[in-house]
Design a protein around this motif. Sequence first.
Motif, PDB file in Angstrom:
ATOM      1  N   GLY A  36       0.803  -1.214   0.000  1.00 17.09           N
ATOM      2  CA  GLY A  36       0.000   0.000   0.000  1.00 17.09           C
ATOM      3  C   GLY A  36       0.837   1.265   0.000  1.00 17.09           C
ATOM      4  O   GLY A  36       1.992   1.285   0.429  1.00 17.09           O
ATOM      5  N   ALA A  37       0.217   2.338  -0.463  1.00 15.05           N
ATOM      6  CA  ALA A  37       0.868   3.646  -0.502  1.00 15.05           C
ATOM      7  C   ALA A  37       0.743   4.337   0.850  1.00 15.05           C
ATOM      8  O   ALA A  37      -0.119   4.008   1.668  1.00 15.05           O
ATOM      9  CB  ALA A  37       0.233   4.502  -1.587  1.00 15.05           C
ATOM     10  N   GLY A  38       1.579   5.349   1.059  1.00 13.81           N
ATOM     11  CA  GLY A  38       1.553   6.085   2.316  1.00 13.81           C
ATOM     12  C   GLY A  38       0.982   7.472   2.207  1.00 13.81           C
ATOM     13  O   GLY A  38       0.922   8.188   3.209  1.00 13.81           O
ATOM     14  N   ASN A  39       0.531   7.881   1.016  1.00 13.45           N
ATOM     15  CA  ASN A  39       0.121   9.281   0.851  1.00 13.45           C
ATOM     16  C   ASN A  39      -1.394   9.448   0.795  1.00 13.45           C
ATOM     17  O   ASN A  39      -1.973  10.162   1.609  1.00 13.45           O
ATOM     18  CB  ASN A  39       0.783   9.888  -0.391  1.00 13.45           C
ATOM     19  N   ILE A  40      -2.066   8.813  -0.150  1.00 13.26           N
ATOM     20  CA  ILE A  40      -3.521   8.924  -0.300  1.00 13.26           C
ATOM     21  C   ILE A  40      -4.157   7.685   0.323  1.00 13.26           C
ATOM     22  O   ILE A  40      -3.840   6.552  -0.061  1.00 13.26           O
ATOM     23  CB  ILE A  40      -3.908   9.047  -1.791  1.00 13.26           C
ATOM     24  N   THR A  41      -5.082   7.891   1.261  1.00 13.70           N
ATOM     25  CA  THR A  41      -5.490   6.772   2.111  1.00 13.70           C
ATOM     26  C   THR A  41      -6.420   5.775   1.434  1.00 13.70           C
ATOM     27  O   THR A  41      -6.627   4.680   1.962  1.00 13.70           O
ATOM     28  CB  THR A  41      -6.153   7.296   3.394  1.00 13.70           C
ATOM     29  N   SER A  42      -6.969   6.105   0.275  1.00  8.31           N
ATOM     30  CA  SER A  42      -7.816   5.134  -0.419  1.00  8.31           C
ATOM     31  C   SER A  42      -7.038   4.241  -1.364  1.00  8.31           C
ATOM     32  O   SER A  42      -7.604   3.274  -1.901  1.00  8.31           O
ATOM     33  CB  SER A  42      -8.920   5.857  -1.208  1.00  8.31           C
ATOM     34  N   ILE A  43      -5.761   4.510  -1.590  1.00  9.57           N
ATOM     35  CA  ILE A  43      -5.010   3.742  -2.586  1.00  9.57           C
ATOM     36  C   ILE A  43      -4.941   2.270  -2.206  1.00  9.57           C
ATOM     37  O   ILE A  43      -5.243   1.379  -3.017  1.00  9.57           O
ATOM     38  CB  ILE A  43      -3.604   4.328  -2.790  1.00  9.57           C
ATOM     39  N   ALA A  44      -4.541   1.966  -0.977  1.00  6.53           N
ATOM     40  CA  ALA A  44      -4.396   0.565  -0.574  1.00  6.53           C
ATOM     41  C   ALA A  44      -5.719  -0.194  -0.672  1.00  6.53           C
ATOM     42  O   ALA A  44      -5.759  -1.301  -1.235  1.00  6.53           O
ATOM     43  CB  ALA A  44      -3.812   0.486   0.840  1.00  6.53           C
ATOM     44  N   PRO A  45      -6.850   0.339  -0.161  1.00  2.00           N
ATOM     45  CA  PRO A  45      -8.122  -0.377  -0.333  1.00  2.00           C
ATOM     46  C   PRO A  45      -8.511  -0.573  -1.795  1.00  2.00           C
ATOM     47  O   PRO A  45      -8.985  -1.655  -2.172  1.00  2.00           O
ATOM     48  CB  PRO A  45      -9.132   0.527   0.392  1.00  2.00           C
ATOM     49  N   LEU A  46      -8.332   0.455  -2.629  1.00  2.00           N
ATOM     50  CA  LEU A  46      -8.686   0.326  -4.037  1.00  2.00           C
ATOM     51  C   LEU A  46      -7.833  -0.727  -4.743  1.00  2.00           C
ATOM     52  O   LEU A  46      -8.338  -1.509  -5.550  1.00  2.00           O
ATOM     53  CB  LEU A  46      -8.539   1.676  -4.733  1.00  2.00           C
ATOM     54  N   ASP A  47      -6.539  -0.742  -4.431  1.00  2.00           N
ATOM     55  CA  ASP A  47      -5.653  -1.717  -5.070  1.00  2.00           C
ATOM     56  C   ASP A  47      -6.008  -3.139  -4.644  1.00  2.00           C
ATOM     57  O   ASP A  47      -5.941  -4.078  -5.450  1.00  2.00           O
ATOM     58  CB  ASP A  47      -4.198  -1.414  -4.730  1.00  2.00           C
ATOM     59  N   ALA A  48      -6.390  -3.315  -3.387  1.00  2.00           N
ATOM     60  CA  ALA A  48      -6.782  -4.640  -2.909  1.00  2.00           C
ATOM     61  C   ALA A  48      -8.043  -5.119  -3.634  1.00  2.00           C
ATOM     62  O   ALA A  48      -8.128  -6.276  -4.065  1.00  2.00           O
ATOM     63  CB  ALA A  48      -7.008  -4.613  -1.398  1.00  2.00           C
ATOM     64  N   LEU A  49      -9.024  -4.228  -3.797  1.00  2.00           N
ATOM     65  CA  LEU A  49     -10.246  -4.600  -4.509  1.00  2.00           C
ATOM     66  C   LEU A  49      -9.945  -4.949  -5.969  1.00  2.00           C
ATOM     67  O   LEU A  49     -10.545  -5.865  -6.537  1.00  2.00           O
ATOM     68  CB  LEU A  49     -11.268  -3.473  -4.443  1.00  2.00           C
ATOM     69  N   TYR A  50      -9.025  -4.219  -6.578  1.00  2.00           N
ATOM     70  CA  TYR A  50      -8.710  -4.496  -7.986  1.00  2.00           C
ATOM     71  C   TYR A  50      -8.065  -5.869  -8.146  1.00  2.00           C
ATOM     72  O   TYR A  50      -8.354  -6.592  -9.102  1.00  2.00           O
ATOM     73  CB  TYR A  50      -7.819  -3.394  -8.559  1.00  2.00           C
ATOM     74  N   GLU A  51      -7.196  -6.234  -7.225  1.00  2.00           N
ATOM     75  CA  GLU A  51      -6.618  -7.574  -7.276  1.00  2.00           C
ATOM     76  C   GLU A  51      -7.711  -8.633  -7.184  1.00  2.00           C
ATOM     77  O   GLU A  51      -7.722  -9.619  -7.930  1.00  2.00           O
ATOM     78  CB  GLU A  51      -5.614  -7.756  -6.133  1.00  2.00           C
ATOM     79  N   LEU A  52      -8.643  -8.442  -6.256  1.00  2.00           N
ATOM     80  CA  LEU A  52      -9.709  -9.420  -6.055  1.00  2.00           C
ATOM     81  C   LEU A  52     -10.634  -9.531  -7.258  1.00  2.00           C
ATOM     82  O   LEU A  52     -10.957 -10.640  -7.709  1.00  2.00           O
ATOM     83  CB  LEU A  52     -10.529  -9.038  -4.822  1.00  2.00           C
ATOM     84  N   TYR A  53     -11.063  -8.381  -7.775  1.00  2.00           N
ATOM     85  CA  TYR A  53     -12.127  -8.391  -8.775  1.00  2.00           C
ATOM     86  C   TYR A  53     -11.607  -8.373 -10.218  1.00  2.00           C
ATOM     87  O   TYR A  53     -12.164  -9.047 -11.082  1.00  2.00           O
ATOM     88  CB  TYR A  53     -13.088  -7.230  -8.534  1.00  2.00           C
ATOM     89  N   ALA A  54     -10.567  -7.629 -10.506  1.00  2.00           N
ATOM     90  CA  ALA A  54     -10.059  -7.589 -11.880  1.00  2.00           C
ATOM     91  C   ALA A  54      -9.219  -8.814 -12.201  1.00  2.00           C
ATOM     92  O   ALA A  54      -9.246  -9.318 -13.329  1.00  2.00           O
ATOM     93  CB  ALA A  54      -9.244  -6.326 -12.104  1.00  2.00           C
ATOM     94  N   HIS A  55      -8.470  -9.303 -11.196  1.00  2.00           N
ATOM     95  CA  HIS A  55      -7.512 -10.379 -11.446  1.00  2.00           C
ATOM     96  C   HIS A  55      -7.865 -11.684 -10.739  1.00  2.00           C
ATOM     97  O   HIS A  55      -7.180 -12.688 -10.923  1.00  2.00           O
ATOM     98  CB  HIS A  55      -6.109  -9.934 -11.043  1.00  2.00           C
ATOM     99  N   ASN A  56      -8.903 -11.671  -9.894  1.00  2.00           N
ATOM    100  CA  ASN A  56      -9.374 -12.891  -9.236  1.00  2.00           C
ATOM    101  C   ASN A  56      -8.306 -13.497  -8.331  1.00  2.00           C
ATOM    102  O   ASN A  56      -8.190 -14.725  -8.212  1.00  2.00           O
ATOM    103  CB  ASN A  56      -9.842 -13.924 -10.274  1.00  2.00           C
ATOM    104  N   ARG A  57      -7.529 -12.624  -7.680  1.00  2.00           N
ATOM    105  CA  ARG A  57      -6.527 -13.090  -6.731  1.00  2.00           C
ATOM    106  C   ARG A  57      -6.947 -12.703  -5.315  1.00  2.00           C
ATOM    107  O   ARG A  57      -7.398 -11.576  -5.091  1.00  2.00           O
ATOM    108  CB  ARG A  57      -5.155 -12.466  -7.039  1.00  2.00           C
ATOM    109  N   VAL A  58      -6.777 -13.601  -4.364  1.00  2.00           N
ATOM    110  CA  VAL A  58      -6.951 -13.227  -2.965  1.00  2.00           C
ATOM    111  C   VAL A  58      -5.747 -12.381  -2.560  1.00  2.00           C
ATOM    112  O   VAL A  58      -4.688 -12.434  -3.194  1.00  2.00           O
ATOM    113  CB  VAL A  58      -7.118 -14.461  -2.068  1.00  2.00           C
TER     114      VAL A  58
END
Length: 568
Positions: A167-189
């Motif tokens: 996760g990033a340290g600057n914008i607080t939504s980056i880490a949650p958004l990136d986690a969702l993209y892994e799950l939904y766009a790439h089907n990875r836990v």
Amino acid sequence: MGTPFDETAIDNALADLSAGEKAWAATSLRRRRELLDEIHARTGRFAEDWVRAARTIKGLDADSSLVGEEWMSGPLTLLQATAALSATLSALETGYSPLAGIALQEAPGGRVAVPILPRGVYDRLLLNGFRGEVWLRPGVDAETARKRAGLAQLDPTATRGIGAVLGAGNITSIAPLDALYELYAHNRVVALKLNPITDPLYTVFEMVFAPLLELGVLRILTGGAVEGSYLVHHDDVAHVHMTGSAHTHDTIVWGPGQEGLERKKEHRPLLDKPITSELGGVSPTIVVPGDWSDADLRYQAQHVATHRLHNGGYNCVAAQAIVLSADWDRKDRFLAELRTAIERAPRRAAYYPGSDGRVADALASYPDAERLGPGAGRVLVEQLPRTDTPLLRTEYFSPVLGVVELPHLGGAFVHHAVDFANTELTGTLGANVIAHPATIRRLGIGFDRAIERLRYGAIAVNTWTGLAFLAPRAAWGAFPGHTLDDVQSGIGVVHNAFLLDDVERTVVRGPFRPAPRSLLRGEPTLSPKPPWFVDNATAATTGRRLTEFYASANPARLPGIFLSALRG
């Protein structure tokens, strides 16, 4: 933090995720959509806790207007993302493409353009005059775009292992958004390791993402570089995604120090698995000369100051190089207004580690630079050389802004400015272009061609590329084509709630003037000064009210939003 490294927590998390992958493969599209809806509801419930933690991280007073940045780039962004992704899952669930019923358009060069803004009546009301589209890569036709939209959710049973997200340290939504993209766009836990700066948000994220944690498809970890290195190189991890700097990326891929440099030279990566990344760079704002009024100069100077100073300057897409025409008769007046806007922007702490050192490095390279603002902590460097100078090659990730002057006016200036941005600046994440509507009309197809020629993953015309970050259906990432040994601003995209394949870039456009002045000049937009401007006096109230609205979709909240926005 401050405790001995213990491998057990990471090993246990990855063991949980190995079991969780089976649960994710068995999770239907309907249930995946319901999970997004649950996260949406919990984001609204815990939004105030989220912003309180963000204020602590960034040293913001509770009554500061800058708290609006934390509402808008934190819980509000996740609320919009979960709603948009839920709509995509709803379409797939019923057997339709996420692009069904959407009129695809043509972009320059015969590309397919997918309209992403406005979507629905509330976008038209709250972002009146703003629009955006995602351009697909040349050669992709509309039928192919519709067929491929949905990415890994087209076959949700085919999971793809464990993804490690740094996760990033600057914008607080980056880490949650990136986690969702892994799950939904790439089907990875997902094993999500927070940046240590954002550790105060750990409990908030646990509460927001409780449904995914209970299912076993997400684990949230903390720690520093040692823990991060152990995680990404773990045998159980199939893929890595990171947000950060090119230096951090290269350390992960090739290894640290001289050994890493030798590995890179010999093309022997230390990392033995795929990696995607969203990195920074030196983002330009191209100011196209035109017949600007004094009010235009003042407003656009505040706009450019926002490009650099939003979040204190700690944005991967913060503008660092302003490109002006040396022959523009309003250049000196614009620069005077820009100095004033930088000087008067609200005081804030230099919270991001290493900021003072990077500012000192800039001042060492440019001892004649102006120091502006509270504590003289903001740096403006005018008359930059047009090539071979540190500010064009080094992402300072701090409130440092340079000005480059190029010759010519009109189309010739635009042509040279695009060439300069493409060839002289490090990175390809985002570029801003500010131009008077009459100038755009006069340049005609030449202006469209200039936007096409800019090799950036996000391009903003008369708005800020940050809007492409905030818009959930926009794709966010570098211009395609970078490689591990020349990564520039990264590889791959995130956000992208339509789950589009073959993305090339996102283009967003906004009004040149705010309302009501826009209406008086014949521009049909009702949007006042945007709430993300750093000098917007009511940004905190507007940001909170927007968040409350997107959490509830209660139209009774709209009048309060409009009133606060107009007062800003």
